[in-house]
Design a protein around this motif. Structure first.
Motif, PDB file in Angstrom:
ATOM      1  N   ALA A  42       0.830  -1.209   0.000  1.00 25.78           N
ATOM      2  CA  ALA A  42       0.000   0.000   0.000  1.00 25.78           C
ATOM      3  C   ALA A  42       0.860   1.253   0.000  1.00 25.78           C
ATOM      4  CB  ALA A  42      -0.939  -0.003   1.201  1.00 25.78           C
ATOM      5  N   SER A  43       1.944   1.242   0.774  1.00 23.88           N
ATOM      6  CA  SER A  43       2.810   2.433   0.803  1.00 23.88           C
ATOM      7  C   SER A  43       3.472   2.651  -0.551  1.00 23.88           C
ATOM      8  CB  SER A  43       3.836   2.347   1.927  1.00 23.88           C
ATOM      9  OG  SER A  43       4.764   1.317   1.694  1.00 23.88           O
ATOM     10  N   ASN A  44       3.778   1.573  -1.272  1.00 26.23           N
ATOM     11  CA  ASN A  44       4.358   1.723  -2.604  1.00 26.23           C
ATOM     12  C   ASN A  44       3.396   2.403  -3.572  1.00 26.23           C
ATOM     13  OD1 ASN A  44       6.855   0.606  -2.025  1.00 26.23           O
ATOM     14  ND2 ASN A  44       6.203  -1.459  -2.536  1.00 26.23           N
ATOM     15  N   LEU A  45       2.114   2.328  -3.283  1.00 27.87           N
ATOM     16  CA  LEU A  45       1.110   2.981  -4.126  1.00 27.87           C
ATOM     17  C   LEU A  45       0.687   4.340  -3.576  1.00 27.87           C
ATOM     18  CD1 LEU A  45      -1.026  -0.172  -4.847  1.00 27.87           C
ATOM     19  CD2 LEU A  45       0.514   0.998  -6.426  1.00 27.87           C
ATOM     20  N   GLY A  46       1.299   4.767  -2.463  1.00 30.12           N
ATOM     21  CA  GLY A  46       0.968   6.061  -1.880  1.00 30.12           C
ATOM     22  C   GLY A  46      -0.393   6.091  -1.224  1.00 30.12           C
ATOM     23  N   PHE A  62       8.088   4.180  11.907  1.00 30.75           N
ATOM     24  CA  PHE A  62       8.611   5.455  12.390  1.00 30.75           C
ATOM     25  C   PHE A  62       7.587   6.596  12.395  1.00 30.75           C
ATOM     26  CE2 PHE A  62      11.737   3.081   9.783  1.00 30.75           C
ATOM     27  CZ  PHE A  62      12.444   2.503  10.815  1.00 30.75           C
ATOM     28  N   GLY A  63       6.330   6.263  12.653  1.00 34.40           N
ATOM     29  CA  GLY A  63       5.308   7.297  12.778  1.00 34.40           C
ATOM     30  C   GLY A  63       4.769   7.843  11.466  1.00 34.40           C
ATOM     31  N   HIS A  64       5.076   7.233  10.348  1.00 36.17           N
ATOM     32  CA  HIS A  64       4.630   7.736   9.045  1.00 36.17           C
ATOM     33  C   HIS A  64       3.272   7.155   8.655  1.00 36.17           C
ATOM     34  CE1 HIS A  64       8.398   9.767   8.353  1.00 36.17           C
ATOM     35  NE2 HIS A  64       9.040   8.661   8.693  1.00 36.17           N
ATOM     36  N   TYR A  65       2.336   7.161   9.581  1.00 36.62           N
ATOM     37  CA  TYR A  65       1.010   6.591   9.364  1.00 36.62           C
ATOM     38  C   TYR A  65       0.082   7.112  10.444  1.00 36.62           C
ATOM     39  CZ  TYR A  65       2.545   3.636  13.198  1.00 36.62           C
ATOM     40  OH  TYR A  65       3.011   3.200  14.424  1.00 36.62           O
ATOM     41  N   LYS A  90      -1.216  14.517   3.096  1.00 33.67           N
ATOM     42  CA  LYS A  90      -0.112  14.362   4.051  1.00 33.67           C
ATOM     43  C   LYS A  90       0.202  12.882   4.254  1.00 33.67           C
ATOM     44  CE  LYS A  90       1.262  14.857   8.809  1.00 33.67           C
ATOM     45  NZ  LYS A  90       0.944  15.145  10.170  1.00 33.67           N
ATOM     46  N   TYR A  91      -0.825  12.066   4.441  1.00 32.64           N
ATOM     47  CA  TYR A  91      -0.578  10.647   4.699  1.00 32.64           C
ATOM     48  C   TYR A  91      -0.262   9.861   3.429  1.00 32.64           C
ATOM     49  CZ  TYR A  91      -0.943  11.358   9.571  1.00 32.64           C
ATOM     50  OH  TYR A  91      -0.665  11.794  10.846  1.00 32.64           O
ATOM     51  N   GLU A  96       4.705   7.408   1.068  1.00 29.57           N
ATOM     52  CA  GLU A  96       5.835   7.471   0.139  1.00 29.57           C
ATOM     53  C   GLU A  96       7.168   7.435   0.889  1.00 29.57           C
ATOM     54  OE1 GLU A  96       4.991  10.950  -2.213  1.00 29.57           O
ATOM     55  OE2 GLU A  96       3.207  10.006  -3.088  1.00 29.57           O
ATOM     56  N   VAL A  97       7.217   8.014   2.092  1.00 29.81           N
ATOM     57  CA  VAL A  97       8.425   7.946   2.919  1.00 29.81           C
ATOM     58  C   VAL A  97       8.722   6.496   3.292  1.00 29.81           C
ATOM     59  CG1 VAL A  97       9.429   8.584   5.158  1.00 29.81           C
ATOM     60  CG2 VAL A  97       8.198  10.305   3.811  1.00 29.81           C
ATOM     61  N   ILE A  98       7.689   5.767   3.701  1.00 29.80           N
ATOM     62  CA  ILE A  98       7.857   4.340   4.030  1.00 29.80           C
ATOM     63  C   ILE A  98       8.337   3.578   2.804  1.00 29.80           C
ATOM     64  CG2 ILE A  98       6.644   2.214   4.681  1.00 29.80           C
ATOM     65  CD1 ILE A  98       4.740   4.072   6.349  1.00 29.80           C
ATOM     66  N   SER A  99       7.727   3.855   1.670  1.00 31.45           N
ATOM     67  CA  SER A  99       8.106   3.181   0.428  1.00 31.45           C
ATOM     68  C   SER A  99       9.577   3.418   0.097  1.00 31.45           C
ATOM     69  CB  SER A  99       7.223   3.671  -0.723  1.00 31.45           C
ATOM     70  OG  SER A  99       7.610   3.087  -1.940  1.00 31.45           O
ATOM     71  N   ALA A 100      10.027   4.652   0.226  1.00 35.41           N
ATOM     72  CA  ALA A 100      11.436   4.967  -0.071  1.00 35.41           C
ATOM     73  C   ALA A 100      12.369   4.264   0.911  1.00 35.41           C
ATOM     74  CB  ALA A 100      11.654   6.480  -0.035  1.00 35.41           C
ATOM     75  N   TYR A 101      11.995   4.230   2.185  1.00 41.71           N
ATOM     76  CA  TYR A 101      12.846   3.599   3.196  1.00 41.71           C
ATOM     77  C   TYR A 101      13.024   2.110   2.912  1.00 41.71           C
ATOM     78  CZ  TYR A 101      14.824   2.251   7.661  1.00 41.71           C
ATOM     79  OH  TYR A 101      15.651   1.737   8.635  1.00 41.71           O
ATOM     80  N   TYR A 102      11.952   1.448   2.509  1.00 40.93           N
ATOM     81  CA  TYR A 102      12.016   0.005   2.258  1.00 40.93           C
ATOM     82  C   TYR A 102      12.244  -0.345   0.788  1.00 40.93           C
ATOM     83  CZ  TYR A 102      10.887  -0.836   7.084  1.00 40.93           C
ATOM     84  OH  TYR A 102      10.942  -0.879   8.456  1.00 40.93           O
TER      85      TYR A 102
END
Length: 129
Positions: A42-46, A62-65, A90-91, A96-102
């Motif tokens: 889901a994070s990969n799809l924003g 890390f709080g990105h949700y 915002k969410y 997208e931050v989670i997607s980039a991290y992983y």
């Protein structure tokens, strides 16, 4: 649940793209989880994430949700995402931050850094540096 919420259970992998394309939010109210792939997908799809407030998620996301502890807060957060386009965006960005991290590129760099640190530490212990 409201009429527009579906608890769909386990879905065949061949249907997942269609499911994600229909989703506005990934809502995971589970009390116990491992590292669910659905969050990464889901994070990969924003797609914004609304998850139960679990220690596990704090340690890996890390709080990105959005997080909630009870049904009332889940309902409030879902309505806020529906009614506040800025909050929704915002969410989306937090996902997208989670997607980039992983991402595979970042994960490769983390492993490379880890193994180089181990190697250099061992070299220092042996007096080779």
């Amino acid at each position: 649940p409201p009429a527009n919420v579906r608890f769909i259970g386990i879905i065949d992998r061949s249907e997942m793209v269609s499911i994600y394309n229909m989703a506005d939010v990934l809502f995971v109210p589970s009390y116990n989880e491992l590292f669910p792939m659905t969050i990464l997908e889901a994070s990969n799809l924003g797609i914004p994430l609304l998850l139960r407030d679990l220690d596990l998620y704090r340690d890996i996301l890390f709080g990105h949700y959005l997080m909630a502890q009870n049904n009332e807060q889940f309902a409030k957060d879902l309505m806020a995402l529906k009614n506040d386009p800025e909050l929704y965006q915002k969410y989306q960005k937090e996902s997208e931050v989670i997607s980039a991290y992983y991402s595979k590129e970042h994960v490769v760099e983390m492993w490379k850094s880890f193994y180089l640190d181990v190697y250099h530490q061992k070299q220092r212990e042996l007096g080779n540096e």
